[in-house]
Design a protein around this motif. Structure first.
Motif, mmCIF file in Angstrom:
data_model
loop_
_atom_site.group_PDB
_atom_site.id
_atom_site.type_symbol
_atom_site.label_atom_id
_atom_site.label_comp_id
_atom_site.label_asym_id
_atom_site.label_seq_id
_atom_site.Cartn_x
_atom_site.Cartn_y
_atom_site.Cartn_z
ATOM 1 N N LYS A 5 0.809 -1.168 0.159
ATOM 2 C CA LYS A 5 0.006 -0.015 -0.029
ATOM 3 C C LYS A 5 0.664 1.371 -0.039
ATOM 4 O O LYS A 5 0.517 2.181 -0.837
ATOM 5 N N TYR A 8 2.377 1.507 -3.375
ATOM 6 C CA TYR A 8 1.495 2.016 -4.574
ATOM 7 C C TYR A 8 1.424 3.433 -4.246
ATOM 8 O O TYR A 8 1.254 4.320 -5.349
ATOM 9 N N LYS A 73 2.923 -11.017 -2.805
ATOM 10 C CA LYS A 73 2.184 -9.468 -2.649
ATOM 11 C C LYS A 73 2.742 -8.398 -4.198
ATOM 12 O O LYS A 73 2.142 -7.733 -4.237
ATOM 13 N N ARG A 76 -0.396 -8.823 -6.203
ATOM 14 C CA ARG A 76 -1.416 -8.082 -5.656
ATOM 15 C C ARG A 76 -1.254 -6.749 -6.124
ATOM 16 O O ARG A 76 -2.028 -5.891 -6.459
ATOM 17 N N LEU A 77 0.042 -6.080 -6.132
ATOM 18 C CA LEU A 77 0.346 -4.827 -6.440
ATOM 19 C C LEU A 77 0.028 -4.639 -7.915
ATOM 20 O O LEU A 77 -0.360 -3.811 -8.551
ATOM 21 N N LYS A 79 -2.154 -6.331 -9.741
ATOM 22 C CA LYS A 79 -3.395 -6.228 -9.842
ATOM 23 C C LYS A 79 -4.105 -4.974 -9.566
ATOM 24 O O LYS A 79 -4.926 -4.427 -10.353
ATOM 25 N N TRP A 80 -3.720 -4.329 -8.502
ATOM 26 C CA TRP A 80 -3.907 -2.884 -8.254
ATOM 27 C C TRP A 80 -3.635 -1.888 -9.313
ATOM 28 O O TRP A 80 -4.354 -0.964 -9.628
ATOM 29 N N LEU A 81 -2.280 -1.853 -9.858
ATOM 30 C CA LEU A 81 -1.912 -1.255 -10.994
ATOM 31 C C LEU A 81 -2.725 -1.563 -12.427
ATOM 32 O O LEU A 81 -3.013 -0.665 -12.811
ATOM 33 N N ILE A 83 -6.105 -2.102 -12.187
ATOM 34 C CA ILE A 83 -7.001 -1.600 -11.844
ATOM 35 C C ILE A 83 -7.108 -0.021 -12.098
ATOM 36 O O ILE A 83 -7.905 0.725 -12.637
ATOM 37 N N THR A 84 -5.943 0.563 -11.788
ATOM 38 C CA THR A 84 -5.608 1.851 -11.653
ATOM 39 C C THR A 84 -5.436 2.331 -13.230
ATOM 40 O O THR A 84 -6.061 3.483 -13.663
ATOM 41 N N SER A 87 -9.056 2.477 -14.668
ATOM 42 C CA SER A 87 -9.838 3.600 -14.014
ATOM 43 C C SER A 87 -9.235 4.932 -14.821
ATOM 44 O O SER A 87 -10.162 5.794 -15.342
#
Length: 455
Positions: A5, A8, A73, A76-77, A79-81, A83-84, A87
């Protein structure tokens, strides 16, 4: 989780500061179309930054594992990237294409531009002027291909986020994102302000660095070269039904191709069983004894793992890539508490075997094994292994025993405040346990949880 987090947040704070330094949008009065241009520029920069970093993480760079806390981890990062990027890309598309549609429908009036200056072709142009003219001439094509690449990438990213979309299709379609990304690189190179390339602003050069890294990742993915140097081709030596839908698979690897692993690490395994060879991640459930033998406990959790007991046989080839992960039981505390939920027992099997092979545990160890349908033979073997390793085993059967929570764990291990806790199992179970312990004064940084979700 806190580490990724933080990473990110810092990544996008730095990218935003770089963009603000280049654009300096403060103190300006904006018309709607001037605001549109600013939003398009910023969201495009952020979307490509996120997608480029996601592409870099996709090649599984081992050097970054200690920074993010392990490949789990890192994914997971990743995946967040993704989604970002989706968006920011959607906002970018809405302001770029949506506004054009609104003008075409008569909802907005296009701003009037003054007469363009007449260029005297007889004047000799500098190299930069020629280059700028060429870049400007390519912008229209870059806009068109970028728009269609966005549509493709958006659909594929959404499919990747849908858990019920079968892995065997996800494995194939997700690679196509690399093609869309390369097209978006072309789109970005020609649409970044030409003045950014020629000025001292770092925005263009940071973008270029990220896109070069992302391009390397995309090409590696398309060529099937991700993790190539960490692969070893072995043979399935034995298969055993471990009960409760778990298949124990032993694979023999050439010792000169596998440098060993630490207990708690995992590998990507491709079985050449006649039904495809997409790689799936499995935790290694055996300690390394320098004999080339790896053991995996594979739970029936999907189409691929469900068919292995039927299709896989001794003598089949298996490609193993790894090892990966930082779930290594490193701690400065005198006691460790291990909590396994179902198939989450696998990293602890490797650690127990390591203790039993090299000597009993250096500190006190309590292993809580939470299982729904226990196999008697497996439990007996686990008890013998725990005894040989010098660990205290607590078997908790769902429906027979009270559910393990923070209160029960603290009662079973009075010295819990002087321990580190290692958890592998359902994420919801782990989060509830962590929250319960932290509310009692347990330090969150001593709670280690494997985020074993690759999508």
């Amino acid at each position: 989780m806190k580490r990724i987090k933080w990473i990110y947040g810092v990544l996008f704070a730095v990218l935003t500061v770089l963009w603000l330094f280049a654009e300096q949008p403060w103190g300006q009065s904006y018309t709607f179309f001037q605001l549109r241009h600013t939003v398009i520029d910023y969201t495009g920069f952020i979307a490509m930054g996120a997608m480029s970093l996601a592409m870099i993480l996709a090649i599984r760079p081992v050097a970054l594992e200690p920074w993010v806390g392990g490949l789990d981890k890192s994914y997971r990062l990743h995946k967040w990237l993704g989604i970002t990027a989706l968006s920011a890309g959607a906002v970018h598309w809405l302001w770029a294409t949506g506004v054009k549609w609104a003008v075409g429908w008569g909802w907005l009036e296009r701003p009037r531009h003054g007469h363009r200056p007449v260029i005297d072709e007889s004047i000799q142009k500098t190299f930069l002027e020629h280059l700028e003219q060429h870049v400007l001439g390519m912008r229209h094509m870059a806009e068109i291909v970028g728009e269609w690449a966005f549509y493709v990438a958006a659909v594929l990213i959404v499919l990747a986020l849908i858990k019920w979309f079968p892995y065997r299709y996800f494995f194939k379609t997700h690679r196509v994102i690399a093609v869309a990304y390369l097209v978006l690189v072309f789109h970005s190179v020609f649409l970044i302000k030409f003045s950014h390339w020629t000025s001292s602003s770092p925005v263009a050069w940071v973008s270029l660095l990220l896109m070069v890294g992302g391009t390397v990742g995309a090409i590696s993915s398309l060529r099937g070269r991700i993790g190539h140097q960490r692969r070893a081709l072995g043979v399935v030596e034995a298969l055993h039904n471990a009960g409760d839908g778990v298949l124990e698979v032993s694979i023999r690897l050439p010792r000169d191709r596998w440098e060993g692993h630490d207990a708690g690490q995992f590998a990507f395994v491709s079985f050449y069983d006649g039904n495809g060879k997409e790689a799936h991640p499995f935790t290694i459930s055996s300690a390394w004894k320098n004999d080339g033998l790896l053991r995996f406990h594979v739970k029936n959790l999907g189409d691929h793992t469900a068919r292995l007991p039927v299709t896989l046989k001794a003598g089949d080839r298996a490609m193993v890539e790894g090892p990966y992960g930082c779930f290594r039981f490193e701690s400065d505390k005198p006691r460790q508490i291990w909590v396994a939920g179902g198939i989450g027992i696998t990293p602890f099997l490797a650690r127990l075997e390591e203790f039993a092979h090299c000597g009993v545990a250096k500190g006190a160890v309590d292993l809580f094994y939470c299982v729904r349908n226990p196999d008697e033979t497996f439990i007996n073997n686990l008890e013998q292994l725990a005894k040989a390793a010098g660990a205290a085993l607590h078997v908790i059967v769902d429906g027979r025993d009270p559910r393990l929570d923070a209160e029960k764990l603290c009662a079973e291990v009075p010295e819990w405040k002087n321990a580190s806790l290692w958890f592998c199992g359902p994420s919801g179970f782990g989060q509830a346990l962590c929250q319960g312990l932290v509310s009692r004064g347990f330090e969150a940084k001593r709670f280690h949880q494997e985020l074993f979700e690759m999508r």
